[in-house]
Design a protein around this motif. Structure first.
Motif, short mmCIF file in Angstrom:
data_model
loop_
_atom_site.label_atom_id
_atom_site.label_comp_id
_atom_site.label_asym_id
_atom_site.label_seq_id
_atom_site.Cartn_x
_atom_site.Cartn_y
_atom_site.Cartn_z
N LEU A 164 5.86 2.58 11.63
CA LEU A 164 6.10 2.62 13.07
C LEU A 164 5.17 3.60 13.77
N LYS A 165 4.92 4.74 13.12
CA LYS A 165 4.04 5.74 13.70
C LYS A 165 2.61 5.22 13.78
N ILE A 166 2.14 4.54 12.74
CA ILE A 166 0.79 4.01 12.72
C ILE A 166 0.64 2.84 13.70
N SER A 167 1.68 2.03 13.84
CA SER A 167 1.57 0.86 14.71
C SER A 167 1.50 1.23 16.19
N PHE A 216 19.33 7.39 -7.74
CA PHE A 216 18.36 6.31 -7.64
C PHE A 216 18.42 5.65 -6.26
N ILE A 217 19.62 5.38 -5.78
CA ILE A 217 19.78 4.76 -4.46
C ILE A 217 19.29 5.71 -3.37
N MET A 218 19.57 6.98 -3.50
CA MET A 218 19.15 7.96 -2.48
C MET A 218 17.61 8.07 -2.44
N ILE A 219 17.00 8.15 -3.60
CA ILE A 219 15.54 8.27 -3.64
C ILE A 219 14.88 6.99 -3.13
N LEU A 220 15.41 5.87 -3.52
CA LEU A 220 14.86 4.59 -3.06
C LEU A 220 15.01 4.45 -1.55
N SER A 221 16.16 4.80 -1.02
CA SER A 221 16.36 4.70 0.43
C SER A 221 15.49 5.70 1.18
N MET A 222 15.23 6.87 0.57
CA MET A 222 14.36 7.86 1.21
C MET A 222 12.94 7.32 1.31
N PHE A 223 12.42 6.74 0.22
CA PHE A 223 11.08 6.17 0.26
C PHE A 223 10.98 5.02 1.24
N LEU A 224 11.98 4.19 1.30
CA LEU A 224 11.99 3.08 2.23
C LEU A 224 11.99 3.58 3.67
N THR A 225 12.78 4.59 3.95
CA THR A 225 12.83 5.17 5.30
C THR A 225 11.50 5.80 5.68
N LEU A 226 10.90 6.54 4.75
CA LEU A 226 9.61 7.15 5.03
C LEU A 226 8.54 6.09 5.27
N PHE A 227 8.56 5.03 4.49
CA PHE A 227 7.60 3.96 4.66
C PHE A 227 7.75 3.33 6.04
#
Length: 67
Positions: free
Chosen positions: A26-29, A10-21
């Motif tokens: 940053l890429k869009i900005s 759960f922590i790994m998946i949550l941190s992965m989504f947070l990192t991707l977001f």
């Protein structure tokens, strides 16, 4: 046979989504968008095309009255 430890998934998946977001934000900005694209005036050319005076109405067979 040992069981698979899924307690950290759960922590790994949550941190992965947070990192991707964060990465996508940053890429869009970094893109520079125009403030108002309607400020450019569209110039109307005085050039006439030969087909402008030759428009004809095309009738669909379904729109014709029954004969």
């Amino acid at each position: 046979m040992p069981q698979l430890d899924t307690s950290t998934w759960f922590i790994m998946i949550l941190s992965m989504f947070l990192t991707l977001f964060i990465l996508f934000q940053l890429k869009i900005s970094n893109h520079h968008y125009p403030e108002n694209p309607m400020t450019k005036s569209a110039k109307i050319t005085g050039q006439h095309n030969p087909w402008e005076n030759k428009w004809t109405k095309i009738y669909s067979p379904l729109s014709l009255p029954p004969q």
